[in-house]
Motif scaffolding. Sequence first.
Motif, short mmCIF file in Angstrom:
data_model
loop_
_atom_site.label_atom_id
_atom_site.label_comp_id
_atom_site.label_asym_id
_atom_site.label_seq_id
_atom_site.Cartn_x
_atom_site.Cartn_y
_atom_site.Cartn_z
N SER A 1 0.81 -1.22 0.00
CA SER A 1 0.00 0.00 0.00
C SER A 1 0.84 1.26 0.00
O SER A 1 0.34 2.35 -0.30
CB SER A 1 -0.93 0.01 1.23
OG SER A 1 -0.15 -0.05 2.42
N ASN A 2 2.15 1.13 0.31
CA ASN A 2 2.99 2.31 0.46
C ASN A 2 4.00 2.49 -0.67
O ASN A 2 4.52 3.59 -0.86
CB ASN A 2 3.73 2.24 1.80
CG ASN A 2 4.41 3.54 2.16
OD1 ASN A 2 3.77 4.56 2.34
ND2 ASN A 2 5.74 3.50 2.24
N GLU B 1 7.07 -0.09 -8.47
CA GLU B 1 7.52 -1.14 -7.55
C GLU B 1 6.45 -2.22 -7.41
O GLU B 1 6.77 -3.41 -7.32
CB GLU B 1 7.87 -0.54 -6.20
CG GLU B 1 9.10 0.37 -6.23
CD GLU B 1 9.35 1.05 -4.91
OE1 GLU B 1 10.49 1.02 -4.43
OE2 GLU B 1 8.40 1.64 -4.34
N ARG B 2 5.21 -1.82 -7.38
CA ARG B 2 4.12 -2.80 -7.33
C ARG B 2 4.16 -3.70 -8.56
O ARG B 2 4.00 -4.91 -8.47
CB ARG B 2 2.76 -2.09 -7.27
CG ARG B 2 2.48 -1.37 -5.96
CD ARG B 2 1.16 -0.63 -6.05
NE ARG B 2 0.84 0.06 -4.81
CZ ARG B 2 -0.22 0.85 -4.65
NH1 ARG B 2 -1.05 1.05 -5.67
NH2 ARG B 2 -0.44 1.42 -3.49
N GLU B 3 4.39 -3.08 -9.71
CA GLU B 3 4.40 -3.86 -10.95
C GLU B 3 5.63 -4.76 -11.03
O GLU B 3 5.54 -5.89 -11.50
CB GLU B 3 4.34 -2.90 -12.14
CG GLU B 3 3.01 -2.19 -12.25
CD GLU B 3 2.95 -1.16 -13.37
OE1 GLU B 3 1.85 -0.68 -13.68
OE2 GLU B 3 4.02 -0.84 -13.94
N ILE B 4 6.77 -4.29 -10.56
CA ILE B 4 7.97 -5.12 -10.55
C ILE B 4 7.78 -6.33 -9.63
O ILE B 4 8.36 -7.40 -9.87
CB ILE B 4 9.20 -4.29 -10.14
CG1 ILE B 4 9.54 -3.27 -11.21
CG2 ILE B 4 10.41 -5.18 -9.87
CD1 ILE B 4 10.59 -2.26 -10.80
N TYR C 1 -0.33 -9.79 -16.06
CA TYR C 1 -0.94 -8.58 -15.50
C TYR C 1 -0.89 -7.42 -16.49
O TYR C 1 -1.75 -6.54 -16.47
CB TYR C 1 -0.24 -8.19 -14.20
CG TYR C 1 -0.86 -6.98 -13.54
CD1 TYR C 1 -2.04 -7.08 -12.80
CD2 TYR C 1 -0.28 -5.72 -13.67
CE1 TYR C 1 -2.62 -5.97 -12.22
CE2 TYR C 1 -0.85 -4.60 -13.10
CZ TYR C 1 -2.02 -4.73 -12.38
OH TYR C 1 -2.61 -3.62 -11.81
N SER C 2 0.11 -7.42 -17.38
CA SER C 2 0.23 -6.32 -18.34
C SER C 2 -0.98 -6.24 -19.26
O SER C 2 -1.36 -5.14 -19.71
CB SER C 2 1.51 -6.47 -19.17
OG SER C 2 1.40 -7.55 -20.09
N TYR C 3 -1.61 -7.38 -19.53
CA TYR C 3 -2.79 -7.36 -20.42
C TYR C 3 -4.01 -6.81 -19.68
O TYR C 3 -4.87 -6.17 -20.29
CB TYR C 3 -3.04 -8.75 -20.97
CG TYR C 3 -1.88 -9.26 -21.79
CD1 TYR C 3 -1.46 -8.57 -22.92
CD2 TYR C 3 -1.17 -10.40 -21.42
CE1 TYR C 3 -0.36 -9.00 -23.66
CE2 TYR C 3 -0.07 -10.84 -22.15
CZ TYR C 3 0.33 -10.13 -23.27
OH TYR C 3 1.41 -10.55 -24.00
N TYR C 4 -4.09 -7.06 -18.38
CA TYR C 4 -5.14 -6.42 -17.57
C TYR C 4 -4.94 -4.91 -17.57
O TYR C 4 -5.88 -4.14 -17.77
CB TYR C 4 -5.06 -6.99 -16.15
CG TYR C 4 -5.90 -6.27 -15.12
CD1 TYR C 4 -7.28 -6.47 -15.06
CD2 TYR C 4 -5.32 -5.41 -14.18
CE1 TYR C 4 -8.06 -5.82 -14.10
CE2 TYR C 4 -6.08 -4.77 -13.23
CZ TYR C 4 -7.45 -4.97 -13.19
OH TYR C 4 -8.21 -4.33 -12.24
N LYS C 5 -3.71 -4.48 -17.37
CA LYS C 5 -3.39 -3.05 -17.38
C LYS C 5 -3.68 -2.44 -18.75
O LYS C 5 -4.23 -1.32 -18.84
CB LYS C 5 -1.91 -2.86 -17.02
CG LYS C 5 -1.43 -1.42 -17.00
CD LYS C 5 0.05 -1.35 -16.67
CE LYS C 5 0.57 0.08 -16.74
NZ LYS C 5 2.03 0.14 -16.44
N VAL D 1 -5.12 -2.23 -9.47
CA VAL D 1 -4.26 -3.31 -8.98
C VAL D 1 -4.87 -3.99 -7.76
O VAL D 1 -4.76 -5.21 -7.60
CB VAL D 1 -2.84 -2.77 -8.67
CG1 VAL D 1 -2.86 -1.78 -7.50
CG2 VAL D 1 -1.89 -3.92 -8.39
N TYR D 2 -5.55 -3.20 -6.92
CA TYR D 2 -6.19 -3.81 -5.74
C TYR D 2 -7.40 -4.64 -6.12
O TYR D 2 -7.67 -5.69 -5.52
CB TYR D 2 -6.57 -2.72 -4.73
CG TYR D 2 -5.42 -2.30 -3.86
CD1 TYR D 2 -4.94 -3.12 -2.84
CD2 TYR D 2 -4.78 -1.08 -4.06
CE1 TYR D 2 -3.88 -2.75 -2.05
CE2 TYR D 2 -3.71 -0.70 -3.27
CZ TYR D 2 -3.26 -1.54 -2.26
OH TYR D 2 -2.19 -1.17 -1.48
#
Length: 736
Positions: free
Chosen positions: A76-77, A82-85, A95-99, A156-157
Motif C-alpha cells: 500500500s505504500n 515497484e508494485r508492478e515489478i 498482468y500487463s494485459y489487464y493493465k 491493482v487492488y
Amino acid sequence: MTTIRQRKGGKVPEADEDQPSEEKNVKSKGKILSDHTGGKLWNILSLTVGGIVAIFLGLLTSVYVATLHENDLWFSNIKEVEREISFRTECGLYYSYYKQMIQAASIQQGLHGLVYDNKTESVRTINILERMNVYQEVFLSILYRILPIQQYLEPVYFYIYTLFGLQAVYVIALYVTSWLLSGTWLSGLLAACWYITNRIDTTRVEFTIPLRENWALPFFAVQIAAITYLFRSHLQPAQERWTLLAVFVATFLFSLTWQFNQFMMLIQALALFILDCFDILPTAKVTRLYIIQISGLLLVCALQFFNSMILGSLLISFNASILIARTIQKNLKKGSLLSRLGKLILHALLVSSLTLLVNKFIKKILNLESDEHIFKFLKAKFGFGATRDFDASLYLCEEAFGLLPLNTFSRLSDTLLFYVYVFVLFPMTVTAVIVALRNLSCSNQALEKMEECTISLKPDAAYNLIHTVLFGCLALSTMRMKYLWTSHMCVFASFGLCSTEVWRLILKCVHLYTSQRTQVIKYLIPIITLLYILYKFWPGIMDELLELREFYDPDTVELMNWIKSNTPNTAVFAGSMQLLAGVKLCTGRTLTNHPHYEDKHLRERTKQIYQIYAKRSPEDVYRILRSFSTDYVILEDSICYERRHSRGCRLRDLLDIANGHIMDGLGENEPDLKPSLYPRFCLVCSFSASLLNSLGMCSNFLLIKMRDLKLLWYPEILTIYLSVTAASPDYNNKYF
C-alpha cells in the motif's frame, strides 16, 4: 403395526380390545414422527453451522494471505512501478494485459489490441487471446470499467483482491469435499486448518498472484467437490443433472484459466478409467465425465480461436479412444477372474494405441509442434535418453521441475498431516485392491451381489483415493505440481480421520471394533488433532502476521524509470524472458521474447536472443538482434556471472552445449564439444563498458543501444580483454 394378544380367561368387549391397540399405535407413530422431525432439525442445524464455519474459514484464509502479501511488500505504500515489478516473470506479463485493457480508450479497442498484438513479439502480430489464457484478465478489466468503484479502489487492488477472494472459494471447496466424504463438517474444519498451517506447501498465491494456477486451482477444487457428490449413491435425477452442470462449469473455468489444464485432466481421466475398469465407479457417470471434459476443452478451444495445442491435447485423444474402444470391445465386464484380467489388459493396450494414433493423426493434420518441448523434457527426465535440446534442458535444470525435496515431508509432518495421510492411505489402498479383485471375481453375479462386493469402498472415496495417489506421483516427480497434491492431501487425511468406514476397518483389523467405540474415536481424534495444531501453530501465525518487511529492488526500479524516460514508445528490447515481462508491464515497450513458452517459434526466437550470453562472434549476435528489429539489449550480471545453478545447468552452459562449445570452469566436457573461437559476448560487453566507463545503467544491468554495440567490440578493446584474461585466467572465473 403393533398387535395386543387377548387375555386368557375372560372376554373383553370389542370396544375395549381396540382401545389399547389404537393408543399404542398412536404413541408409536408419534415417536417415529418425533424422531424424524428431530433428525431433520438436527441435520438442518448441522448444515447451517457447518456452512457458516466453511464460509468463515474461507474468508479467514483470504484475509490471511492478503495480510501476508501486504506485510511482506508494504504494497500500500510503495510506488506503482515497484508494485508492478513485484509481479515477477510471467506474472508481470499476464498482468500487463489487464493493465492494457484498463488503459484502453474503450473495451472494443482493448480487445482489438489483444487480438492484433504487435508489441509482445517484435516484427510479428499475434493473437493474445489465442496464445495465452488471459480471459480472466479481460473479464476482470471489463468488470472494473463498468462497476462504479474507480474512485474507491485502484485497478491493482481490484485484481489482487479477486485472487485472494478465490482462495476463499478454494478453501470452501476443500472443506465441502472432506465433509461429503466423511459425513461430518468437523472433517472440513480439519482440512481447512491443515491447508492454512501448511501454507508454504499448499499455495504460493501471496507472492505469485497473477500465476495461472492461482486462478485455476480453486475451480479444480470445486470440480472435485462436485464429482465427489456425483458419485454418491441414490441421487435423484434432478440432483444428478445439477451436479453434472456444476462439474461442467468448474471444468470449463479450470480449462479457461490455465494452459496446463489438459495434463491435469488427463490424470483425472486416467483415474476414472482405472476405477471404471474395476467396476468401482458406475460406468454411465464416468462416461458423462469423459464427455464433459471433452466438451469443456472444446469450448475453451473455440474461445481461444481454435488453439491447435488444445485440439492436439492427449486428453481429447485419450477420452475419444476410450469411447471408441468400448464400441469395439463389448462384454468387458463378463467372465471369470482370469478372463476379465485378460480383457482388461487388451482393453488398456487398445486404448493406449488408439490414443497415440489419434493424437499423432491430429498433430499431423494441424502441423502441431507447440508442446513438443514438454515431451522432450519428460523423455529426458524419466531416463529415456539424455538430451542436448535447449528447451528441455531449461526445464530439467530448474528446481521447480525437479523431484520433490525431502524437507517437504518434514514440514508436512510437523502438522501431523503427512503421518495421518499415510495412516489413512495404507488401509484405503489395501481395501481398494481387495474390492477391485472381488469385483472382477463376482462379475457374473446379480447387480445386488456386486453392490455387496463394493459396499466396503464407496465410489466417492474410491475416486478421491486414486486421485490423491496419481497426483501424489506427479508431485513426487515434479515439485511445481505439489500444490495439486498437498491441498488434496488435507482433504484425504481429514476425511480418513473422521470416517466411520475407515475406523471400522482399522478397529476390526485389531479386533477392537464396537459401534460406540468407532463413534467416539471418529470425533475424539480429530478434536485432539485440531487442539494440537492450534496449540503449536497459532503463536507462529500471529508472529508471522506481525512481521513487517518492504519491497526493495532499486536496480530494477532505476532500469524501468530510465527506459520510460529515455527511450521512444516504439523501442524494441531484447534480454531474458523474465526481465522483459517486467519491461512490458512497467514501460509498455515492445519485446523480442517473453516467458509464455508454449509456442515453437517463440522458443526458437528465445534461443537466438540468448546468444548474447553465448560464445558467439559480435557479427552473429548483431545480425540476430537486428533480425528482430532490436533497438536495445539488456544484459544481466545474474545470468552472465551466474552462480545459482551448478556447472552444466547455468544458462551459458546450456547455450555452450547447444552450440557445441566447451563449458566454462573446471569439470568434464563431452568429447565432441570444441573450444569456441570467440569469448563470451556478455563478458566482453561488460568489460568494455567498464573500461569505457559508459553505458552501464546500474550494478546488475547493462543496457546497450544497438548503434553502440559495435563500439564495445572494437579490435583494440577486444585485444585488451584477451590480454587481461590470458594474464589472469581467474578474471572471469572469480564470478563463477
